[in-house]
Design a protein around this motif. Structure first.
Motif, PDB file in Angstrom:
ATOM      1  N   VAL A   9      10.473  25.376  -3.468  1.00 36.50           N
ATOM      2  CA  VAL A   9      10.814  24.383  -2.420  1.00 36.50           C
ATOM      3  C   VAL A   9      10.885  22.895  -3.224  1.00 36.50           C
ATOM      4  N   VAL A  10      12.127  22.124  -2.904  1.00 36.66           N
ATOM      5  CA  VAL A  10      12.069  21.007  -3.562  1.00 36.66           C
ATOM      6  C   VAL A  10      12.145  19.902  -2.665  1.00 36.66           C
ATOM      7  N   CYS A  11      11.466  18.732  -3.023  1.00 36.31           N
ATOM      8  CA  CYS A  11      11.324  17.670  -1.828  1.00 36.31           C
ATOM      9  C   CYS A  11      11.451  16.579  -2.630  1.00 36.31           C
ATOM     10  N   PRO A  12      12.575  15.440  -2.254  1.00 41.12           N
ATOM     11  CA  PRO A  12      12.396  14.239  -2.675  1.00 41.12           C
ATOM     12  C   PRO A  12      11.659  13.041  -2.305  1.00 41.12           C
ATOM     13  N   SER A  13      10.314  13.534  -2.275  1.00 38.94           N
ATOM     14  CA  SER A  13       9.137  12.641  -1.861  1.00 38.94           C
ATOM     15  C   SER A  13       7.844  13.179  -2.482  1.00 38.94           C
ATOM     16  N   GLY A  14       7.129  12.206  -3.194  1.00 36.85           N
ATOM     17  CA  GLY A  14       5.829  12.678  -3.804  1.00 36.85           C
ATOM     18  C   GLY A  14       4.892  12.803  -2.416  1.00 36.85           C
ATOM     19  N   SER A  15       4.740  12.056  -1.625  1.00 38.16           N
ATOM     20  CA  SER A  15       3.842  12.110  -0.538  1.00 38.16           C
ATOM     21  C   SER A  15       3.870  13.521   0.382  1.00 38.16           C
ATOM     22  N   CYS A  16       5.159  13.621   0.664  1.00 35.98           N
ATOM     23  CA  CYS A  16       5.266  15.022   1.611  1.00 35.98           C
ATOM     24  C   CYS A  16       4.972  16.334   0.613  1.00 35.98           C
ATOM     25  N   THR A  17       5.421  16.169  -0.655  1.00 33.23           N
ATOM     26  CA  THR A  17       5.112  17.335  -1.558  1.00 33.23           C
ATOM     27  C   THR A  17       3.596  17.340  -1.967  1.00 33.23           C
ATOM     28  N   SER A  18       2.999  16.390  -2.167  1.00 33.11           N
ATOM     29  CA  SER A  18       1.389  16.168  -1.890  1.00 33.11           C
ATOM     30  C   SER A  18       0.566  16.885  -0.914  1.00 33.11           C
ATOM     31  N   MET A  19       1.324  16.336   0.264  1.00 30.51           N
ATOM     32  CA  MET A  19       0.710  16.970   1.447  1.00 30.51           C
ATOM     33  C   MET A  19       0.483  18.412   1.609  1.00 30.51           C
ATOM     34  N   VAL A  20       1.721  19.053   1.196  1.00 24.66           N
ATOM     35  CA  VAL A  20       1.866  20.585   0.898  1.00 24.66           C
ATOM     36  C   VAL A  20       0.651  20.985  -0.026  1.00 24.66           C
ATOM     37  N   ARG A  21       0.707  20.624  -1.309  1.00 24.47           N
ATOM     38  CA  ARG A  21      -0.025  21.140  -2.453  1.00 24.47           C
ATOM     39  C   ARG A  21      -1.377  20.610  -2.218  1.00 24.47           C
ATOM     40  N   ALA A  44       2.011  26.712  -5.015  1.00 23.16           N
ATOM     41  CA  ALA A  44       2.487  26.913  -6.327  1.00 23.16           C
ATOM     42  C   ALA A  44       4.204  26.717  -6.378  1.00 23.16           C
ATOM     43  N   LYS A  45       4.774  26.883  -5.596  1.00 24.10           N
ATOM     44  CA  LYS A  45       6.355  26.684  -5.745  1.00 24.10           C
ATOM     45  C   LYS A  45       6.910  25.853  -5.065  1.00 24.10           C
ATOM     46  N   THR A  46       6.152  24.695  -4.392  1.00 28.62           N
ATOM     47  CA  THR A  46       6.546  23.203  -3.899  1.00 28.62           C
ATOM     48  C   THR A  46       6.473  22.144  -5.184  1.00 28.62           C
ATOM     49  N   TYR A  47       7.796  21.648  -5.261  1.00 24.87           N
ATOM     50  CA  TYR A  47       7.972  20.610  -6.241  1.00 24.87           C
ATOM     51  C   TYR A  47       8.538  19.247  -5.778  1.00 24.87           C
ATOM     52  N   GLU A  48       7.959  18.234  -6.436  1.00 28.17           N
ATOM     53  CA  GLU A  48       8.640  17.093  -6.007  1.00 28.17           C
ATOM     54  C   GLU A  48       9.960  17.164  -6.934  1.00 28.17           C
ATOM     55  N   PHE A  49      11.169  16.331  -6.400  1.00 29.18           N
ATOM     56  CA  PHE A  49      12.219  16.339  -7.030  1.00 29.18           C
ATOM     57  C   PHE A  49      12.387  16.090  -8.528  1.00 29.18           C
ATOM     58  N   CYS A  50      11.946  14.990  -9.087  1.00 26.50           N
ATOM     59  CA  CYS A  50      11.633  14.844 -10.489  1.00 26.50           C
ATOM     60  C   CYS A  50      11.058  15.654 -11.193  1.00 26.50           C
ATOM     61  N   GLU A  51       9.974  16.220 -10.783  1.00 24.45           N
ATOM     62  CA  GLU A  51       9.178  17.265 -11.246  1.00 24.45           C
ATOM     63  C   GLU A  51       9.878  18.423 -11.371  1.00 24.45           C
ATOM     64  N   PHE A  52      10.623  18.961 -10.418  1.00 30.93           N
ATOM     65  CA  PHE A  52      11.524  20.162 -10.631  1.00 30.93           C
ATOM     66  C   PHE A  52      12.473  19.775 -11.815  1.00 30.93           C
ATOM     67  N   LEU A  53      13.165  18.889 -11.800  1.00 33.87           N
ATOM     68  CA  LEU A  53      14.118  18.620 -12.655  1.00 33.87           C
ATOM     69  C   LEU A  53      13.501  18.490 -14.295  1.00 33.87           C
ATOM     70  N   THR A  54      12.319  18.150 -14.465  1.00 29.21           N
ATOM     71  CA  THR A  54      11.822  18.011 -15.567  1.00 29.21           C
ATOM     72  C   THR A  54      11.031  19.239 -16.199  1.00 29.21           C
ATOM     73  N   ASP A  55      10.147  19.796 -15.217  1.00 28.68           N
ATOM     74  CA  ASP A  55       9.327  21.203 -15.504  1.00 28.68           C
ATOM     75  C   ASP A  55      10.219  22.243 -15.201  1.00 28.68           C
ATOM     76  N   VAL A  56      10.866  22.309 -14.343  1.00 31.66           N
ATOM     77  CA  VAL A  56      11.640  23.663 -14.160  1.00 31.66           C
ATOM     78  C   VAL A  56      12.891  23.674 -14.838  1.00 31.66           C
ATOM     79  N   LEU A  57      13.766  22.891 -14.519  1.00 28.30           N
ATOM     80  CA  LEU A  57      15.128  22.858 -14.906  1.00 28.30           C
ATOM     81  C   LEU A  57      15.091  22.433 -16.295  1.00 28.30           C
TER      82      LEU A  57
END
Length: 253
Positions: free
Chosen positions: A75-87, A105-118
């Motif tokens: 799950v990818v979200c372009p918002s740190g605050s919403c991502t943090s709410m879930v996690r 475990a599978k919910t990522y902030e947009f930049c985090e997904f780019l750097t850590d997953v892709l």
């Protein structure tokens, strides 16, 4: 990889261009093996209700999102605050429910997904502006997208790393780079005067640093800061989500 896009309410309603930019960037760097979907059953993350002391109104939203995103690999979200709410803050609503640990475990902030997953390093492209980065408190301090000035650790910045290689881009150096902008969601409503003064301080810091484009991974902070800028008469400073910068800079590459 099958990715579910989790688009914040304020992005959906006020900044749909940010969601569109995030999609284009993810497609560009994810390639043919990345499938993006926007499940229409998703709802607000529930953070405004939780912050207002109404957890009974957040719980059904959390449960809906748990069901909606259950089938996705990420799950990818372009918002740190919403991502943090879930996690970090769905625990009181979903603890013990099947699939909750997987959702965290599978919910990522947009930049985090780019750097850590892709594993996107420093993309090539061109963005000839002096950029002032605003990290956002949730992304910085709850998701650890960067080291932060108050921690005695080896410095790192996942957001900055995505922009560092862009041709023509330079970074301004505010005196207090990771200080809160004053938005804080309902805080901006309940403590309007304090929120405005914090925003004005933040803008003044970027002005003295020569910021031409104010960039953040959180559009909620930028909504507040852009309001301060425009009401102060500044029509020139660009205000952009990091996805918009990446989309614009790499469009021709």
């Amino acid at each position: 990889m099958r990715v579910g896009l989790f688009i914040p309410c304020y992005v959906d309603q006020f900044y749909p261009r940010v969601g569109a930019a995030a999609v284009r960037v993810l497609r560009r760097f994810g390639g043919p093996d990345l499938t993006l979907e926007y499940p229409e059953g998703q709802v607000c993350c529930g953070q405004p209700m939780a912050n207002a002391g109404l957890p009974h109104e957040s719980k059904p939203l959390a449960e809906t999102n748990l069901r909606t995103f259950a089938e996705f690999d990420a799950v990818v979200c372009p918002s740190g605050s919403c991502t943090s709410m879930v996690r970090n803050h769905y625990g009181p609503f979903l603890e013990g429910q099947p699939g909750f640990e997987e959702l965290k475990a599978k919910t990522y902030e947009f930049c985090e997904f780019l750097t850590d997953v892709l594993k996107v390093g420093s993309p090539s492209g061109r963005f000839p502006h002096k950029v002032g980065l605003h990290p956002g408190c949730h992304g910085l301090r709850e998701l650890r997208l960067g080291s932060g000035s108050e921690r005695n650790v080896e410095p790192f910045d996942k957001v900055k790393s995505l922009l560092t290689g862009l041709e023509g881009l330079t970074f301004s150096e505010p005196a207090r780079p990771d200080e809160c902008c004053g938005f804080g969601g309902t805080f901006a409503v309940n403590e309007e005067a304090v929120s405005v003064m914090m925003g004005q301080d933040k803008i003044a810091d970027h002005k003295q640093a020569g910021t031409e484009a104010l960039v953040s991974p959180d559009m909620s902070c930028l909504m507040h800061l852009e309001g301060v800028l425009r009401r102060g008469g500044d029509k020139q400073t660009r205000v952009l989500h990091v996805a918009e910068v990446l989309e614009e800079a790499t469009r021709e590459t």
